[in-house]
Design a protein around this motif. Structure first.
Motif, PDB file in Angstrom:
ATOM      1  N   ALA A 327       0.830  -1.206   0.000  1.00  0.00           N
ATOM      2  CA  ALA A 327       0.000   0.000   0.000  1.00  0.00           C
ATOM      3  C   ALA A 327       0.863   1.253   0.000  1.00  0.00           C
ATOM      4  O   ALA A 327       0.588   2.222  -0.737  1.00  0.00           O
ATOM      5  N   LEU A 328       1.939   1.245   0.782  1.00  0.00           N
ATOM      6  CA  LEU A 328       2.854   2.391   0.820  1.00  0.00           C
ATOM      7  C   LEU A 328       3.555   2.577  -0.525  1.00  0.00           C
ATOM      8  O   LEU A 328       3.770   3.707  -0.978  1.00  0.00           O
ATOM      9  N   THR A 329       3.881   1.464  -1.173  1.00  0.00           N
ATOM     10  CA  THR A 329       4.540   1.540  -2.481  1.00  0.00           C
ATOM     11  C   THR A 329       3.603   2.130  -3.526  1.00  0.00           C
ATOM     12  O   THR A 329       4.017   2.953  -4.354  1.00  0.00           O
ATOM     13  N   CYS A 330       2.345   1.726  -3.488  1.00  0.00           N
ATOM     14  CA  CYS A 330       1.368   2.302  -4.429  1.00  0.00           C
ATOM     15  C   CYS A 330       1.232   3.810  -4.214  1.00  0.00           C
ATOM     16  O   CYS A 330       1.203   4.586  -5.181  1.00  0.00           O
ATOM     17  N   TYR A 331       1.165   4.218  -2.950  1.00  0.00           N
ATOM     18  CA  TYR A 331       1.045   5.644  -2.658  1.00  0.00           C
ATOM     19  C   TYR A 331       2.311   6.393  -3.084  1.00  0.00           C
ATOM     20  O   TYR A 331       2.237   7.505  -3.621  1.00  0.00           O
ATOM     21  N   ALA A 332       3.462   5.763  -2.856  1.00  0.00           N
ATOM     22  CA  ALA A 332       4.725   6.380  -3.276  1.00  0.00           C
ATOM     23  C   ALA A 332       4.773   6.539  -4.789  1.00  0.00           C
ATOM     24  O   ALA A 332       5.256   7.551  -5.311  1.00  0.00           O
ATOM     25  N   HIS A 333       4.252   5.543  -5.497  1.00  0.00           N
ATOM     26  CA  HIS A 333       4.259   5.617  -6.956  1.00  0.00           C
ATOM     27  C   HIS A 333       3.373   6.764  -7.448  1.00  0.00           C
ATOM     28  O   HIS A 333       3.725   7.477  -8.386  1.00  0.00           O
ATOM     29  N   ILE A 334       2.243   6.943  -6.792  1.00  0.00           N
ATOM     30  CA  ILE A 334       1.329   8.020  -7.181  1.00  0.00           C
ATOM     31  C   ILE A 334       1.940   9.387  -6.890  1.00  0.00           C
ATOM     32  O   ILE A 334       1.902  10.291  -7.727  1.00  0.00           O
ATOM     33  N   THR A 335       2.491   9.546  -5.698  1.00  0.00           N
ATOM     34  CA  THR A 335       2.961  10.866  -5.275  1.00  0.00           C
ATOM     35  C   THR A 335       4.350  11.217  -5.790  1.00  0.00           C
ATOM     36  O   THR A 335       4.661  12.386  -5.996  1.00  0.00           O
ATOM     37  N   ILE A 336       5.189  10.207  -5.986  1.00  0.00           N
ATOM     38  CA  ILE A 336       6.575  10.484  -6.381  1.00  0.00           C
ATOM     39  C   ILE A 336       6.793  10.272  -7.874  1.00  0.00           C
ATOM     40  O   ILE A 336       7.424  11.084  -8.551  1.00  0.00           O
TER      41      ILE A 336
END
Length: 358
Positions: A327-336
């Motif tokens: 979940a953190l990786t998905c959010y990182a992909h979206i934001t970064i």
């Protein structure tokens, strides 16, 4: 196309290992009986186990944030939490946890953190991460022979192999991190070899850029050599981080209403599993971790609750970690990545090189 094929192969490998693991663990067992015992576990203790997993991931982000700050780079704590999540996710799905660091470096680069700096920071994180296991393993070997005789006689070869493999990796990474000339020579020699094999075109600017990048790498390593307290702090915090995750197994034990076994024995047995499997070429130690649990935790859980205990302990220590970090990786992909915007505020003078604080 090649990348897609590689991802498909990796996914198929993980599915195959998972399927084999499930078949080996549950073959000939009464699944209904196992499930009924699992659902009777106390939710309160399992929530404590989940908190252990969250803290485990967060503490690494605190280490990354601390080291970046000491190297003169400002970063948001939540962004470092995302870096940590990315690292754990790719470590969970790649053999011997080899995918975590490269993925973290990629995301940190997208946030305008210089690659040499990110590399040094993550190498220190990895060194201390594995060094803690080596210390625990050697402590058991030299000072806890009674513990070894009681619990580990059936798995001693793989336990000793785990200590040796972790020690070799730590030693090699320490040399690369703190020997400036060796690290630079290896990188420059590798570039020349790629050119000679015609895998890369010869470009003087590329060699010059690599040389400057290695100078930044050496600057960061030099700063860390000169500030040993930074390393000792990271080492201590990493020890706490490791032990917190091992406590998830203790909370699993308590969730079944069991008593009698000491916290020390349970935590150390979980540490033994980590020591034994971390460097093996299996994603998340899948298969071998379950096998070791079923071998060494019999005196703790008893034969009746051994498999339910393994399911919940492994579910907390690996699968919960996998889902949370995903979940953190998905959010990182979206934001970064997808938004293509920096999520840190690097110091003006540190976007390309680092000014070490002497």
């Amino acid at each position: 196309m090649l990348k897609s094929k590689k991802n498909i192969i990796n996914a198929m490998f993980i599915i195959a290992v998972f399927g084999f693991t499930m078949f080996s663990v549950f073959r000939g067992k009464d699944l209904g009986d196992i499930f009924s015992k699992v659902i009777k576990a106390s939710p309160g203790y399992l929530i404590l186990g989940v908190i252990c997993v969250i803290l485990y991931i967060y503490i690494e982000s605190d280490i990354i944030h601390y080291m970046l700050h000491n190297l003169g780079i400002k970063s948001k704590r939540f962004t470092c939490f995302l870096y940590s999540g990315v690292g754990f996710f790719f470590s969970c799905i790649t053999p011997a946890s080899t995918g975590g660091q490269p993925a973290q470096i990629y995301y940190m680069k997208k946030s305008k953190i210089p690659v040499p700096v990110a590399t040094v920071v993550l190498m220190i994180v990895t060194i201390t991460f594995k060094f803690v296991l080596v210390v625990i393993g050697l402590f058991l070997v030299f000072f806890q022979q009674g513990f070894i005789d009681k619990y580990l006689n059936g798995i001693l070869p793989i336990f000793y192999l785990g200590i040796v493999l972790n020690f070799v990796v730590v030693a090699a990474m320490m040399i690369l991190t703190f020997d400036q000339n060796l690290a630079k020579n290896i990188m420059m020699t590798g570039l020349k070899l790629l050119v000679k094999l015609k895998l890369m075109k010869k470009k003087p600017k590329r060699a010059e850029k690599l040389s400057k990048s290695m100078d930044s790498y050496n600057d960061a390593a030099q700063y860390l050599r000169a500030n040993k307290l930074v390393i000792f702090r990271v080492l201590f915090v990493t020890l706490v981080q490791r032990i917190i995750l091992f406590f998830a197994t203790y909370f699993t034990y308590k969730a079944f209403g069991l008593h009698g076994a000491s916290i020390y024995d349970i935590v150390m047995l979980q540490a033994v599993i980590s020591i034994s499997v971390e460097m093996l070429p299996l994603p998340g130690g899948m298969g071998i971790s379950e096998g070791l649990f079923l071998t060494i935790f019999i005196p703790i859980f008893g034969s009746d609750l051994l498999i339910p205990g393994m399911i919940l302990s492994r579910g907390l220590g690996y699968y919960t970690q996998l889902l949370l970090s995903a979940a953190l990786t998905c959010y990182a992909h979206i934001t970064i990545i997808s938004n293509n915007r920096p999520v840190i505020d690097p110091l003006k003078d540190n976007i390309r090189t680092i000014e070490c604080k002497h």
